[in-house]
Design a protein around this motif. Structure first.
Motif, PDB file in Angstrom:
ATOM      1  N   ALA A   1       0.846  -1.086  -0.091  1.00 38.31           N
ATOM      2  CA  ALA A   1      -0.015  -0.233  -0.005  1.00 38.31           C
ATOM      3  C   ALA A   1       1.020   1.438   0.192  1.00 38.31           C
ATOM      4  O   ALA A   1       0.505   2.217  -0.530  1.00 38.31           O
ATOM      5  N   ARG A   2       1.958   1.453   0.693  1.00 39.82           N
ATOM      6  CA  ARG A   2       2.927   2.306   0.704  1.00 39.82           C
ATOM      7  C   ARG A   2       3.911   2.516  -0.546  1.00 39.82           C
ATOM      8  O   ARG A   2       4.220   3.491  -0.826  1.00 39.82           O
ATOM      9  N   ALA A   3       4.275   1.123  -1.216  1.00 35.34           N
ATOM     10  CA  ALA A   3       5.080   1.338  -2.182  1.00 35.34           C
ATOM     11  C   ALA A   3       4.575   1.973  -3.697  1.00 35.34           C
ATOM     12  O   ALA A   3       3.239   2.004  -3.604  1.00 35.34           O
ATOM     13  N   ASP A   4       5.546   2.571  -4.525  1.00 37.05           N
ATOM     14  CA  ASP A   4       5.072   3.178  -5.643  1.00 37.05           C
ATOM     15  C   ASP A   4       5.652   2.581  -6.748  1.00 37.05           C
ATOM     16  O   ASP A   4       6.740   2.471  -6.868  1.00 37.05           O
ATOM     17  N   VAL A   5       4.983   1.508  -7.341  1.00 36.86           N
ATOM     18  CA  VAL A   5       5.324   0.641  -8.205  1.00 36.86           C
ATOM     19  C   VAL A   5       6.050   1.594  -9.492  1.00 36.86           C
ATOM     20  O   VAL A   5       7.176   1.055  -9.960  1.00 36.86           O
ATOM     21  N   VAL A   6       5.530   2.781  -9.601  1.00 34.84           N
ATOM     22  CA  VAL A   6       6.044   3.532 -10.853  1.00 34.84           C
ATOM     23  C   VAL A   6       7.611   3.773 -10.487  1.00 34.84           C
ATOM     24  O   VAL A   6       8.427   3.889 -11.183  1.00 34.84           O
ATOM     25  N   GLU A   7       7.605   4.296  -9.252  1.00 37.68           N
ATOM     26  CA  GLU A   7       9.056   4.692  -8.895  1.00 37.68           C
ATOM     27  C   GLU A   7       9.981   3.568  -8.555  1.00 37.68           C
ATOM     28  O   GLU A   7      11.182   3.633  -9.266  1.00 37.68           O
ATOM     29  N   ILE A   8       9.698   2.364  -8.200  1.00 40.86           N
ATOM     30  CA  ILE A   8      10.539   1.181  -8.195  1.00 40.86           C
ATOM     31  C   ILE A   8      10.715   0.671  -9.546  1.00 40.86           C
ATOM     32  O   ILE A   8      11.985   0.564  -9.892  1.00 40.86           O
ATOM     33  N   VAL A   9       9.945   0.697 -10.449  1.00 41.86           N
ATOM     34  CA  VAL A   9      10.178   0.263 -11.685  1.00 41.86           C
ATOM     35  C   VAL A   9      11.088   1.406 -12.515  1.00 41.86           C
ATOM     36  O   VAL A   9      11.858   0.850 -13.175  1.00 41.86           O
ATOM     37  N   GLY A  10      10.721   2.388 -12.323  1.00 43.31           N
ATOM     38  CA  GLY A  10      11.323   3.693 -12.729  1.00 43.31           C
ATOM     39  C   GLY A  10      12.853   3.609 -12.775  1.00 43.31           C
ATOM     40  O   GLY A  10      13.575   4.186 -13.376  1.00 43.31           O
ATOM     41  N   ARG A  11      13.172   3.079 -11.508  1.00 39.38           N
ATOM     42  CA  ARG A  11      14.759   2.936 -11.161  1.00 39.38           C
ATOM     43  C   ARG A  11      15.453   2.226 -12.262  1.00 39.38           C
ATOM     44  O   ARG A  11      16.660   2.167 -12.292  1.00 39.38           O
ATOM     45  N   HIS A  12      14.673   1.044 -12.777  1.00 42.71           N
ATOM     46  CA  HIS A  12      15.367   0.395 -13.450  1.00 42.71           C
ATOM     47  C   HIS A  12      14.955   0.511 -15.011  1.00 42.71           C
ATOM     48  O   HIS A  12      15.694  -0.068 -15.760  1.00 42.71           O
ATOM     49  N   VAL A  13      13.776   0.941 -15.295  1.00 39.83           N
ATOM     50  CA  VAL A  13      13.265   1.199 -16.773  1.00 39.83           C
ATOM     51  C   VAL A  13      12.908   2.426 -16.974  1.00 39.83           C
ATOM     52  O   VAL A  13      12.042   2.826 -16.220  1.00 39.83           O
ATOM     53  N   PRO A  14      13.400   3.063 -18.080  1.00 40.21           N
ATOM     54  CA  PRO A  14      13.075   4.466 -18.436  1.00 40.21           C
ATOM     55  C   PRO A  14      11.638   4.480 -18.568  1.00 40.21           C
ATOM     56  O   PRO A  14      11.053   3.831 -19.639  1.00 40.21           O
ATOM     57  N   LEU A  15      10.792   5.148 -17.934  1.00 43.55           N
ATOM     58  CA  LEU A  15       9.303   5.219 -18.063  1.00 43.55           C
ATOM     59  C   LEU A  15       8.914   6.654 -18.737  1.00 43.55           C
ATOM     60  O   LEU A  15       9.454   7.504 -18.173  1.00 43.55           O
ATOM     61  N   LYS A  16       7.823   6.605 -19.651  1.00 41.73           N
ATOM     62  CA  LYS A  16       7.298   7.941 -19.936  1.00 41.73           C
ATOM     63  C   LYS A  16       5.900   7.820 -19.757  1.00 41.73           C
ATOM     64  O   LYS A  16       5.085   6.778 -19.794  1.00 41.73           O
ATOM     65  N   LYS A  17       5.104   9.033 -19.506  1.00 42.11           N
ATOM     66  CA  LYS A  17       3.668   9.023 -19.170  1.00 42.11           C
ATOM     67  C   LYS A  17       2.913   9.080 -20.489  1.00 42.11           C
ATOM     68  O   LYS A  17       3.326   9.629 -21.380  1.00 42.11           O
ATOM     69  N   GLY A  18       2.004   8.135 -20.360  1.00 44.08           N
ATOM     70  CA  GLY A  18       1.272   8.009 -21.707  1.00 44.08           C
ATOM     71  C   GLY A  18      -0.133   7.736 -21.185  1.00 44.08           C
ATOM     72  O   GLY A  18      -0.587   6.650 -20.752  1.00 44.08           O
ATOM     73  N   GLY A  19      -0.957   8.666 -21.156  1.00 40.93           N
ATOM     74  CA  GLY A  19      -2.173   8.508 -20.640  1.00 40.93           C
ATOM     75  C   GLY A  19      -2.440   8.151 -19.229  1.00 40.93           C
ATOM     76  O   GLY A  19      -1.628   9.179 -18.363  1.00 40.93           O
ATOM     77  N   ALA A  20      -3.034   7.491 -18.706  1.00 48.36           N
ATOM     78  CA  ALA A  20      -3.167   7.489 -17.185  1.00 48.36           C
ATOM     79  C   ALA A  20      -2.013   6.441 -16.596  1.00 48.36           C
ATOM     80  O   ALA A  20      -1.757   6.531 -15.286  1.00 48.36           O
ATOM     81  N   ASN A  21      -1.231   5.648 -17.428  1.00 55.63           N
ATOM     82  CA  ASN A  21      -0.180   4.931 -17.048  1.00 55.63           C
ATOM     83  C   ASN A  21       1.105   5.368 -17.718  1.00 55.63           C
ATOM     84  O   ASN A  21       1.332   6.568 -18.308  1.00 55.63           O
ATOM     85  N   PHE A  22       2.247   4.527 -17.250  1.00 54.74           N
ATOM     86  CA  PHE A  22       3.549   4.837 -17.831  1.00 54.74           C
ATOM     87  C   PHE A  22       4.013   3.792 -18.552  1.00 54.74           C
ATOM     88  O   PHE A  22       3.705   2.632 -18.515  1.00 54.74           O
TER      89      PHE A  22
END
Ligand SMILES: [Zn+2]
Length: 622
Positions: free
Chosen positions: A13-34
């Motif tokens: 509930a506390r973790a932010d999967v976007v932040e955790i994945v983002g440390r290893h995979v460059p992510l770009k916002k696309g609509g509601a998701n990355f």
């Protein structure tokens, strides 16, 4: 060690999967998701999506999906416990242990601290060895002669341990620190009567730091420059280093394993470094030990295909046989295990230098499949032209075949072995005294289905009857299950919607029979205790709850198709709730009419119920 599921829930509930994945995979916002390039398969355009609202990642290319903990396990190869500990550390939380006594916990904490300290000591030594390499023309010449580039040396953190008994003293001013001994860097010799003497374990050797999957230095392999013995020397077993578990180069090869689609297991560190440089960065090596089941298991966390490479001599053959034993229990139908036997005069490095990269790639593609190697191994010294030889072959094959996991490969091998022994499958199993089991997986699946069906039919009615009120049971059983399922799905997916529901809605949902009613009651309690949580956290929290199986079932596969817009979800739920209320009111109306014979107020109640229902029906057009 077992971790309380409520803790896992809190963590998710506390973790932010976007932040955790983002440390290893460059992510770009696309609509509601990355969106980003999938780390689990090789691709040119992004099909890997991470949802902040669902706290969930999914690849539309390869189908990998999961939560923050799954990502750490899949991408970094951590175990579940390691992933939980890693996340907990990020939030400064202490991982509680279900069944550990305070003493056990204290010991575990102490162990962890020791491990951390040992790793930093080893890291220090690693830096010192790297510095020494820069100042040693002799060691540089050795690597150059082996064709190792400066870039490879840097990537693998190669170093040099100089001649002399106490050269580490320059990096560790406190040379008698017990940690140096415990980390395996320094040896203490206890001679009778004499004072103990301390000296460096690694002297005049080129050094290969061994890293764990997190990239921490956990030990070293050292190779002599000339022909001294022993040629290779590894760190001893320490709290952070175990030969039977670790693979050299795994940390460095992680990304390449996915890209190339297979792991090439070699026998030495130089092979790994050389192969990486020659276009095979997906190579790893065992550390002077036979391949263990732990090794194979670890590799299968990163790739579905493993090719073991061995020297073509008899020692290589024996090592291959051990690898076969380690791999057989894990050889499921979706995995591929192959064996590569190099010509006697070659290791992979020399083979590529002599014949070229393409020739080696071709050679790899022609590696012996596990099934073939199993048959070859069983046939060893058996003359299949004679009944005795065939019988011997059958008895050799039995233990190999037996440990394989059930599946199509195992079934086919049975036929092949039977064929060679000139028996039918049935006769062979009889000889082996194994009773044939027809597709055990299918059996358990149908059992699963049966037990799931209990939700839909009578299985729960008993429980409902034992509930608080008869009226509750009747009204709930009248609700079409699919509507309640649908509502449950929307709420599990968008817990925030609970805030917008009326008291009447809450009462309606919680009064439903099992499995939905208890699930809604649980969610409400969760909401008051912990606030809004994503499904991944609820799922963890549901562990052991009576609604766990049900909730998991209705949510399976749902993450991908559900709307990301909470407004839309609320509208959908409102519509469902209104229709459920209408059904409820109809039931209540019928009861009121029946009661009107004896109760004068019941008629009035009936009229009110009907008016309310008609109003709802007017606003809820299908
Ligand atoms: Zn993918």
């Amino acid at each position: 060690m077992s971790i309380p599921h409520t803790f896992v829930q809190e963590l998710l509930a506390r973790a932010d999967v976007v932040e955790i994945v983002g440390r290893h995979v460059p992510l770009k916002k696309g609509g509601a998701n990355f969106m980003g390039l999938c780390p689990f398969h090789s691709e040119k355009s992004p099909s890997f999506s991470v949802s902040p609202s669902k706290q969930f990642y999914h690849c539309f290319g390869c189908g990998k999906s999961g939560d923050a903990i799954n990502f750490l396990m899949e991408h970094l190869g951590m175990s579940f416990v390691e992933a939980v500990q890693d996340l907990a550390q990020q939030f400064g939380m202490q991982v509680p242990e279900d069944d550990a006594s305070p003493q056990d916990r204290a010991r575990a904490a102490q162990q962890k601290e020791i491990k951390g300290t040992l790793c930093s000591v080893l890291e220090n030594a690693c830096k010192a060895y790297q510095k020494h390499l820069k100042n040693s023309p002799k060691a540089i010449a050795y690597f150059k002669q082996r064709g190792v580039s400066g870039q490879s040396a840097k990537q693998f953190g190669l170093g040099y341990a100089p001649e002399g008994w106490r050269t580490l003293a320059s990096a560790f001013p406190q040379y008698d620190d017990p940690l140096l001994v415990e980390s395996g860097l320094v040896i203490v010799s206890e001679e009778e009567g004499a004072e103990s003497k301390r000296y460096d374990r690694f002297r005049d050797r080129v050094m290969f730091p061994i890293r764990n999957i997190k990239g921490e230095c956990i030990g070293f392999g050292g190779r002599v420059l000339g022909d001294d013995k022993p040629k290779y020397l590894n760190s001893p077993e320490t709290p952070v280093f175990s030969k039977g578990h670790e693979l050299y180069g795994l940390f460095e090869a992680r990304a390449a394993l996915r890209e190339h689609g297979y792991a090439l297991v070699t026998e030495g560190y130089m092979d790994v470094v050389a192969l990486a440089q020659l276009g095979f960065p997906n190579a790893v090596a065992t550390l002077g030990t036979a391949c263990t089941a732990d090794h194979v298991h670890k590799l299968f966390r990163f790739t579905d295909a493993v090719i073991f490479s061995f020297d073509g001599d008899s020692a290589g053959r024996r090592a291959a046989r051990k690898a076969l034993d380690a791999a057989l229990p894990l050889a499921t139908d979706v995995r591929s295990v192959k064996f590569l036997f190099l010509p006697p005069e070659h290791d992979p490095d020399s083979f590529i230098r002599a014949h070229g990269k393409e020739a080696f790639a071709r050679f790899v593609s022609e590696a012996v499949p596990l099934s073939q190697f199993l048959l070859d191994s069983a046939r060893d010294n058996c003359d299949l032209q004679t009944p005795e030889g065939r019988a011997h072959f059958a008895s050799n094959a039995k233990p190999l075949w037996e440990v394989m996991p059930p599946g199509a490969l195992k079934q086919q091998l049975l036929s092949e072995i039977a064929d060679k022994v000139q028996l039918s499958n049935r006769e062979l199993l009889d000889v082996w005294r194994i009773s044939p089991v027809k597709n055990p997986r299918k059996r358990s699946e149908s059992y699963q289905q049966k037990s799931d069906n209990r939700f839909a039919d009578k299985g729960y009615s008993q429980k409902i009857r034992q509930g608080s009120g008869v009226a509750r049971a009747t009204s709930s059983t009248r609700q079409p299950a699919s509507r309640a399922d649908h509502a449950a799905r929307i709420l599990l997916d968008n817990m925030a919607i609970l805030e917008s529901l009326t008291n009447e809605d809450h009462a309606l949902l919680c009064a439903l029979g099992a499995p939905q009613g208890p699930l809604f009651s649980w969610m409400e309690a969760q909401y008051h205790e912990h606030g809004v949580q994503p499904w991944v956290a609820l799922r963890a929290g549901l562990q052991g709850h009576e609604s766990e199986v049900y909730a998991t079932r209705i949510m399976t596969g749902h993450e991908l198709v559900s709307a990301d817009d909470p407004g839309e979800a609320l509208g959908e739920l409102r519509h469902l709730l209104n229709r459920m209320l209408v059904e409820q009111l109809k039931t209540d109306e019928t009861q009121a009419i029946a009661a009107a014979k004896t109760d004068p107020t019941a008629l009035q109640r009936y009229r009110e119920l009907q008016a309310r229902r008609l109003m709802l029906e007017a606003t809820t057009k299908t």
